[in-house]
Design a protein around this motif. Sequence first.
Motif, PDB file in Angstrom:
ATOM      1  N   LYS A  41      32.426  32.967  49.712  1.00  0.00           N
ATOM      2  CA  LYS A  41      33.137  31.728  50.477  1.00  0.00           C
ATOM      3  C   LYS A  41      34.598  31.883  50.227  1.00  0.00           C
ATOM      4  O   LYS A  41      35.371  31.799  50.855  1.00  0.00           O
ATOM      5  CB  LYS A  41      32.771  30.481  50.047  1.00  0.00           C
ATOM      6  N   LEU A  42      34.899  32.421  48.874  1.00  0.00           N
ATOM      7  CA  LEU A  42      36.364  32.503  48.396  1.00  0.00           C
ATOM      8  C   LEU A  42      37.150  33.803  49.226  1.00  0.00           C
ATOM      9  O   LEU A  42      38.412  33.715  49.847  1.00  0.00           O
ATOM     10  CB  LEU A  42      36.601  32.966  47.040  1.00  0.00           C
ATOM     11  N   SER A  43      36.136  34.857  49.530  1.00  0.00           N
ATOM     12  CA  SER A  43      36.689  35.948  50.379  1.00  0.00           C
ATOM     13  C   SER A  43      37.068  35.239  51.899  1.00  0.00           C
ATOM     14  O   SER A  43      38.212  35.648  52.423  1.00  0.00           O
ATOM     15  CB  SER A  43      35.860  37.180  50.543  1.00  0.00           C
ATOM     16  N   ALA A  44      36.257  34.683  52.310  1.00  0.00           N
ATOM     17  CA  ALA A  44      36.431  33.952  53.802  1.00  0.00           C
ATOM     18  C   ALA A  44      37.358  33.243  53.817  1.00  0.00           C
ATOM     19  O   ALA A  44      38.164  33.193  54.656  1.00  0.00           O
ATOM     20  CB  ALA A  44      35.108  33.326  54.145  1.00  0.00           C
ATOM     21  N   LYS A  45      37.819  32.278  52.749  1.00  0.00           N
ATOM     22  CA  LYS A  45      38.955  31.465  52.925  1.00  0.00           C
ATOM     23  C   LYS A  45      40.245  32.136  52.800  1.00  0.00           C
ATOM     24  O   LYS A  45      41.016  32.223  53.254  1.00  0.00           O
ATOM     25  CB  LYS A  45      38.745  30.477  51.413  1.00  0.00           C
ATOM     26  N   ALA A  46      39.977  33.337  51.796  1.00  0.00           N
ATOM     27  CA  ALA A  46      41.302  34.163  51.672  1.00  0.00           C
ATOM     28  C   ALA A  46      41.543  34.817  53.038  1.00  0.00           C
ATOM     29  O   ALA A  46      42.853  35.022  53.292  1.00  0.00           O
ATOM     30  CB  ALA A  46      41.208  35.257  50.418  1.00  0.00           C
ATOM     31  N   LEU A  47      40.614  35.533  53.563  1.00  0.00           N
ATOM     32  CA  LEU A  47      40.880  35.903  54.908  1.00  0.00           C
ATOM     33  C   LEU A  47      41.318  35.141  55.950  1.00  0.00           C
ATOM     34  O   LEU A  47      42.149  35.543  56.744  1.00  0.00           O
ATOM     35  CB  LEU A  47      39.305  36.726  55.230  1.00  0.00           C
ATOM     36  N   TYR A  48      40.812  33.929  56.025  1.00  0.00           N
ATOM     37  CA  TYR A  48      41.335  33.009  56.858  1.00  0.00           C
ATOM     38  C   TYR A  48      42.747  32.430  56.757  1.00  0.00           C
ATOM     39  O   TYR A  48      43.372  32.609  57.604  1.00  0.00           O
ATOM     40  CB  TYR A  48      40.411  31.712  56.798  1.00  0.00           C
ATOM     41  N   THR A  71      41.552  28.749  40.321  1.00  0.00           N
ATOM     42  CA  THR A  71      40.870  27.599  39.499  1.00  0.00           C
ATOM     43  C   THR A  71      39.319  27.920  40.145  1.00  0.00           C
ATOM     44  O   THR A  71      38.390  28.389  39.202  1.00  0.00           O
ATOM     45  CB  THR A  71      41.180  26.270  39.643  1.00  0.00           C
ATOM     46  N   HIS A  72      39.119  28.139  41.258  1.00  0.00           N
ATOM     47  CA  HIS A  72      37.856  28.385  42.153  1.00  0.00           C
ATOM     48  C   HIS A  72      37.418  29.696  41.521  1.00  0.00           C
ATOM     49  O   HIS A  72      36.050  29.910  41.317  1.00  0.00           O
ATOM     50  CB  HIS A  72      37.706  28.174  43.320  1.00  0.00           C
ATOM     51  N   PHE A  73      38.329  30.516  41.547  1.00  0.00           N
ATOM     52  CA  PHE A  73      37.686  31.970  41.237  1.00  0.00           C
ATOM     53  C   PHE A  73      37.263  31.904  39.687  1.00  0.00           C
ATOM     54  O   PHE A  73      36.303  32.676  39.488  1.00  0.00           O
ATOM     55  CB  PHE A  73      38.976  32.855  41.212  1.00  0.00           C
ATOM     56  N   GLU A  74      37.943  31.457  38.761  1.00  0.00           N
ATOM     57  CA  GLU A  74      37.470  31.653  37.297  1.00  0.00           C
ATOM     58  C   GLU A  74      36.315  30.428  37.168  1.00  0.00           C
ATOM     59  O   GLU A  74      35.354  31.214  36.540  1.00  0.00           O
ATOM     60  CB  GLU A  74      38.606  30.691  36.506  1.00  0.00           C
ATOM     61  N   GLU A  75      36.108  29.600  37.911  1.00  0.00           N
ATOM     62  CA  GLU A  75      34.777  28.984  37.716  1.00  0.00           C
ATOM     63  C   GLU A  75      33.600  29.902  38.285  1.00  0.00           C
ATOM     64  O   GLU A  75      32.489  29.978  37.910  1.00  0.00           O
ATOM     65  CB  GLU A  75      34.683  27.737  38.599  1.00  0.00           C
ATOM     66  N   VAL A  76      33.872  30.589  39.448  1.00  0.00           N
ATOM     67  CA  VAL A  76      32.884  31.128  40.072  1.00  0.00           C
ATOM     68  C   VAL A  76      32.620  32.440  39.003  1.00  0.00           C
ATOM     69  O   VAL A  76      31.270  32.940  39.041  1.00  0.00           O
ATOM     70  CB  VAL A  76      33.088  31.656  41.612  1.00  0.00           C
ATOM     71  N   ASN A  77      33.350  33.123  38.610  1.00  0.00           N
ATOM     72  CA  ASN A  77      33.366  34.590  37.829  1.00  0.00           C
ATOM     73  C   ASN A  77      33.230  34.583  36.434  1.00  0.00           C
ATOM     74  O   ASN A  77      33.411  35.397  35.764  1.00  0.00           O
ATOM     75  CB  ASN A  77      34.491  35.334  38.351  1.00  0.00           C
ATOM     76  N   ASN A  78      32.947  32.967  35.923  1.00  0.00           N
ATOM     77  CA  ASN A  78      32.697  33.141  34.488  1.00  0.00           C
ATOM     78  C   ASN A  78      33.942  33.447  33.598  1.00  0.00           C
ATOM     79  O   ASN A  78      33.849  34.427  32.708  1.00  0.00           O
ATOM     80  CB  ASN A  78      31.387  33.695  34.075  1.00  0.00           C
ATOM     81  N   ASN A  79      35.061  32.994  33.998  1.00  0.00           N
ATOM     82  CA  ASN A  79      36.219  33.432  33.097  1.00  0.00           C
ATOM     83  C   ASN A  79      36.486  34.600  33.238  1.00  0.00           C
ATOM     84  O   ASN A  79      37.001  35.548  32.308  1.00  0.00           O
ATOM     85  CB  ASN A  79      36.214  32.897  31.802  1.00  0.00           C
ATOM     86  N   PHE A  80      36.533  35.350  34.275  1.00  0.00           N
ATOM     87  CA  PHE A  80      36.744  37.005  34.379  1.00  0.00           C
ATOM     88  C   PHE A  80      38.124  37.321  34.020  1.00  0.00           C
ATOM     89  O   PHE A  80      38.586  38.457  33.244  1.00  0.00           O
ATOM     90  CB  PHE A  80      36.365  37.567  35.659  1.00  0.00           C
ATOM     91  N   LEU A  81      39.041  36.446  34.513  1.00  0.00           N
ATOM     92  CA  LEU A  81      40.502  36.834  34.403  1.00  0.00           C
ATOM     93  C   LEU A  81      40.953  36.685  32.880  1.00  0.00           C
ATOM     94  O   LEU A  81      41.880  37.311  32.208  1.00  0.00           O
ATOM     95  CB  LEU A  81      41.275  35.899  35.270  1.00  0.00           C
ATOM     96  N   ASN A  82      40.264  35.866  32.170  1.00  0.00           N
ATOM     97  CA  ASN A  82      40.547  35.665  30.769  1.00  0.00           C
ATOM     98  C   ASN A  82      40.391  37.125  30.002  1.00  0.00           C
ATOM     99  O   ASN A  82      40.781  37.331  28.958  1.00  0.00           O
ATOM    100  CB  ASN A  82      39.828  34.410  30.004  1.00  0.00           C
ATOM    101  N   ARG A  83      39.157  37.347  30.134  1.00  0.00           N
ATOM    102  CA  ARG A  83      38.589  38.801  29.608  1.00  0.00           C
ATOM    103  C   ARG A  83      39.435  39.901  30.145  1.00  0.00           C
ATOM    104  O   ARG A  83      39.695  40.435  29.304  1.00  0.00           O
ATOM    105  CB  ARG A  83      37.103  38.840  30.256  1.00  0.00           C
TER     106      ARG A  83
END
Length: 552
Positions: free
Chosen positions: A419-426, A475-487
């Motif tokens: 969904k995030l990819s689709a939104k980004a591509l849109y 914000t949505h990306f971190e929720e979806v990917n379990n704090n990937f960016l913090n790691r």
Amino acid sequence: MPKNKINIKIAIVLLYLFFGTSATANTIAHCDSLIKQGIDAMWKKDYVHSLELLTEARNLAEKNRWYKQLFLATNNIGANYYSRLDYGEALNYYLESYNIAVKELEPTSEMVVLNNIAILYSKEENYEKARLYFKKAYEIAKENKDTIKIGLYAMNLGNVANESGNYTEARRYILESIPLLKEAPELALMAQTGLAENDLLLGHATRAREKAQSLYKEVNNLNFNDLGQSLLFVIAKAYSKEGNYTEAINTIKTLLANKPNLEAKKSIYEVYADIYTRSKLYDRALAYKDSVIRAEGELNKIKNGRQFENNRVKFEIQDYKNQIAINEEKLSAERKLFYYIIAVIIAIVTIIILILRNLSVKHKQKQLIAESNQNAMALELEKEKNENLLLEKQIKERETTALLEQERLKSEIEARNRKLSAKALYLSGRNELIEEILSSLSSTTELAKNPSLSGHIKTLKSHLKTNDEWDSFITHFEEVNNNFLNRLKEKHANLTANDVRFIAYIYMNLSTKEIASMLNITAEACRKRKERIATKMQLPPNTTLYDYLSAI
């Protein structure tokens, strides 16, 4: 106290004395101090001592892979050779520091050394290469939105264009630099001086003179980068072209009263010769032509003398490097001996411990055999076996449940990422459509002449480059990917905000073309950025950025 414990304490003390002393002598703060002392010595023109300090700092930084310190030491070694007119050696060190900046540091370090290299080529009258390196520094400053550096490099591009005869290009760059240097008044005055010189070169002698005279009154520090001297040269040459030879000569006398160096004197004699040639006093003109030739001869003598001095300095620096190498070999031998002693002590202590442990185990086993009944032990073992089987069954059930839950969460994450990819591509498609419409409008002659519509088009273009939706997306990306960016930031603290944004799109498995479209850059720039981030993260040679990110 047992003997083996005494040996252990001795080993700990030796380790502390050895590594404590070594750490004190090889800290980053010590390296920074060497660099600072080296730069101070350079400003005092104590080049031998400066090069010794900077070479020591460079060796220390290279050994410990302190790339910032390695860059600073190497760049300032080049500055030493530049100050001594050894341009070839200076260029070698500048190019080496440039490679360090490109591979290991931020672009801001890269543009500093590019500017140094460009100045060097300008002094050698290699204006083509000077323009090339000034242009690179200028582009990096633009990417980093460093206003003052953009203005400085634009001014340098204008001065090089003046020197190489590209007066239209020179004027364009200098006019661009002036408003950008408002926060640096002395640099702004230098840019205005370049503009006055451009007027003179274009044949507007009166305008150039009036501008230079006005600037001369404004300058507080006439010695800053020989600013006062440059303005007086413009005024004198302008008077000469206007035919006012008396005022031209008076201005030249003012220049001579300021005790210029020999190179400036040579230029003064050239102006005198031009004035007397224009006024048809050929005897005096020839006399000053002879002065120009004598000045050139004296300059050549100075350069030859400096060449000898430079060779002496190079020899002393090489001898200093050799001494450092000898000391390091001695230290390495001492370390090997120390490590051998420590290894022997540890081996002896380990053998003693193992012997004592084996004796203790055998003694306990005999006690258990004597005190325990074989049948009771068999029943106890059977009970333990049943309990272990039950425990293993429970563990397997939990593992199965955990795997099912993990698969469910993985599927949910993949769905949200889609969904995030689709939104980004849109958003990317929308931006491309808007850019095409804006390009079509801008190419229409009638519309382009409309100031109001042109302003709206520029506003729309600026809106395409804003990051208003980035916060919501992250914000949505971190929720979806379990704090990937913090790691990611914990493992690679040197990544910038732009790097993190780029990595988020890579993690979503978007193509280079799609990422380039969303960031409003070219696919080639996108590919280069991907390579630079991989280098910064120090990835293994055979590992792709996407595979590495997927494993975090």
